[in-house]
Motif scaffolding. Structure first.
Motif, PDB file in Angstrom:
ATOM      1  N   HIS A  23       0.792  -0.646  -0.331  1.00 34.25           N
ATOM      2  CA  HIS A  23       0.032  -0.031  -0.015  1.00 34.25           C
ATOM      3  C   HIS A  23       1.149   1.115   0.404  1.00 34.25           C
ATOM      4  O   HIS A  23       1.675   1.610   1.167  1.00 34.25           O
ATOM      5  N   ALA A  24       0.420   1.940  -1.038  1.00 34.12           N
ATOM      6  CA  ALA A  24       1.610   3.007  -1.014  1.00 34.12           C
ATOM      7  C   ALA A  24       0.767   4.730  -1.639  1.00 34.12           C
ATOM      8  O   ALA A  24       1.591   5.519  -1.788  1.00 34.12           O
ATOM      9  N   ALA A  25      -0.369   4.010  -2.103  1.00 33.08           N
ATOM     10  CA  ALA A  25      -1.440   5.265  -2.190  1.00 33.08           C
ATOM     11  C   ALA A  25      -1.770   6.086  -1.139  1.00 33.08           C
ATOM     12  O   ALA A  25      -1.859   5.848   0.734  1.00 33.08           O
ATOM     13  N   ALA A  26      -0.914   7.642  -0.118  1.00 29.23           N
ATOM     14  CA  ALA A  26      -1.611   8.755   0.582  1.00 29.23           C
ATOM     15  C   ALA A  26      -0.948   9.969  -0.456  1.00 29.23           C
ATOM     16  O   ALA A  26      -0.331  10.082  -1.843  1.00 29.23           O
ATOM     17  N   LEU A  27      -1.775  10.935   0.335  1.00 35.87           N
ATOM     18  CA  LEU A  27      -1.080  12.421   0.459  1.00 35.87           C
ATOM     19  C   LEU A  27      -0.390  12.610   1.323  1.00 35.87           C
ATOM     20  O   LEU A  27       0.165  12.326   2.509  1.00 35.87           O
ATOM     21  N   PRO A  28       1.255  12.631   0.988  1.00 40.66           N
ATOM     22  CA  PRO A  28       2.199  13.085   1.740  1.00 40.66           C
ATOM     23  C   PRO A  28       2.865  14.091   2.223  1.00 40.66           C
ATOM     24  O   PRO A  28       2.109  15.012   2.058  1.00 40.66           O
ATOM     25  N   LEU A  32      -0.120  19.066   5.030  1.00 37.54           N
ATOM     26  CA  LEU A  32      -0.924  19.273   3.501  1.00 37.54           C
ATOM     27  C   LEU A  32      -2.240  19.127   3.790  1.00 37.54           C
ATOM     28  O   LEU A  32      -3.224  19.322   2.721  1.00 37.54           O
ATOM     29  N   ALA A  33      -2.937  17.871   5.159  1.00 35.73           N
ATOM     30  CA  ALA A  33      -3.480  18.635   5.831  1.00 35.73           C
ATOM     31  C   ALA A  33      -4.618  18.930   5.636  1.00 35.73           C
ATOM     32  O   ALA A  33      -6.125  19.590   5.853  1.00 35.73           O
ATOM     33  N   HIS A  34      -4.338  20.835   6.188  1.00 38.58           N
ATOM     34  CA  HIS A  34      -5.024  21.250   6.724  1.00 38.58           C
ATOM     35  C   HIS A  34      -5.440  21.837   4.869  1.00 38.58           C
ATOM     36  O   HIS A  34      -6.710  23.204   4.537  1.00 38.58           O
ATOM     37  N   TYR A  35      -4.910  22.277   4.135  1.00 38.61           N
ATOM     38  CA  TYR A  35      -5.720  22.684   2.866  1.00 38.61           C
ATOM     39  C   TYR A  35      -6.997  21.909   2.215  1.00 38.61           C
ATOM     40  O   TYR A  35      -7.200  22.104   1.398  1.00 38.61           O
ATOM     41  N   LYS A  36      -6.670  20.965   2.011  1.00 36.81           N
ATOM     42  CA  LYS A  36      -7.538  19.696   1.968  1.00 36.81           C
ATOM     43  C   LYS A  36      -7.946  18.419   2.886  1.00 36.81           C
ATOM     44  O   LYS A  36      -7.826  17.402   2.545  1.00 36.81           O
ATOM     45  N   PRO A  37      -8.973  19.296   4.403  1.00 34.00           N
ATOM     46  CA  PRO A  37      -8.678  18.200   5.409  1.00 34.00           C
ATOM     47  C   PRO A  37      -9.417  16.741   4.804  1.00 34.00           C
ATOM     48  O   PRO A  37      -9.236  15.667   5.531  1.00 34.00           O
ATOM     49  N   ASP A  38     -11.306  16.938   4.862  1.00 33.64           N
ATOM     50  CA  ASP A  38     -11.117  16.251   4.256  1.00 33.64           C
ATOM     51  C   ASP A  38     -10.760  14.859   3.092  1.00 33.64           C
ATOM     52  O   ASP A  38     -10.570  13.238   3.244  1.00 33.64           O
ATOM     53  N   ASP A  39     -10.129  15.224   2.237  1.00 36.47           N
ATOM     54  CA  ASP A  39      -9.484  14.851   1.360  1.00 36.47           C
ATOM     55  C   ASP A  39      -8.514  13.787   1.797  1.00 36.47           C
ATOM     56  O   ASP A  39      -8.019  12.978   1.578  1.00 36.47           O
ATOM     57  N   PHE A  40      -8.130  14.230   2.554  1.00 34.52           N
ATOM     58  CA  PHE A  40      -6.326  13.557   3.358  1.00 34.52           C
ATOM     59  C   PHE A  40      -6.744  12.831   4.132  1.00 34.52           C
ATOM     60  O   PHE A  40      -6.662  11.900   4.334  1.00 34.52           O
ATOM     61  N   TRP A  41      -8.029  12.705   4.542  1.00 35.78           N
ATOM     62  CA  TRP A  41      -9.101  12.011   5.928  1.00 35.78           C
ATOM     63  C   TRP A  41      -8.996  10.567   5.070  1.00 35.78           C
ATOM     64  O   TRP A  41      -8.420   9.518   5.482  1.00 35.78           O
ATOM     65  N   GLN A  42      -9.483  10.700   3.740  1.00 34.94           N
ATOM     66  CA  GLN A  42     -10.376   9.681   2.712  1.00 34.94           C
ATOM     67  C   GLN A  42      -8.886   8.697   2.676  1.00 34.94           C
ATOM     68  O   GLN A  42      -9.376   7.334   2.412  1.00 34.94           O
TER      69      GLN A  42
END
Length: 60
Positions: A23-28, A32-42
């Motif tokens: 598993h290597a899928a991620a927002l590194p 970066l989480a504060h830009y789009k927290p929902d995308d980061f979490w999902q």
């Protein structure tokens, strides 16, 4: 296989009849989480959970 890690059905299909999951899928970077927290979490949390649950169900 092409699919979205956030979709449990895709992950269930992707983990059938295999021996190993990488598993290597991620927002590194948590910065970066504060830009789009929902995308980061999902992607990072829900996606990882989907990989884990699918691998567990398919005895990987």
């Amino acid at each position: 296989m092409l699919g979205d890690i956030r979709d449990p059905e895709v992950m269930l299909a992707a983990t059938r009849k295999i021996d190993v999951v990488v598993h290597a899928a991620a927002l590194p970077g948590i910065h970066l989480a504060h830009y789009k927290p929902d995308d980061f979490w999902q992607l990072n949390v829900t996606g990882t959970h989907n990989v884990y649950q699918s691998a567990l169900k398919n005895h990987v």
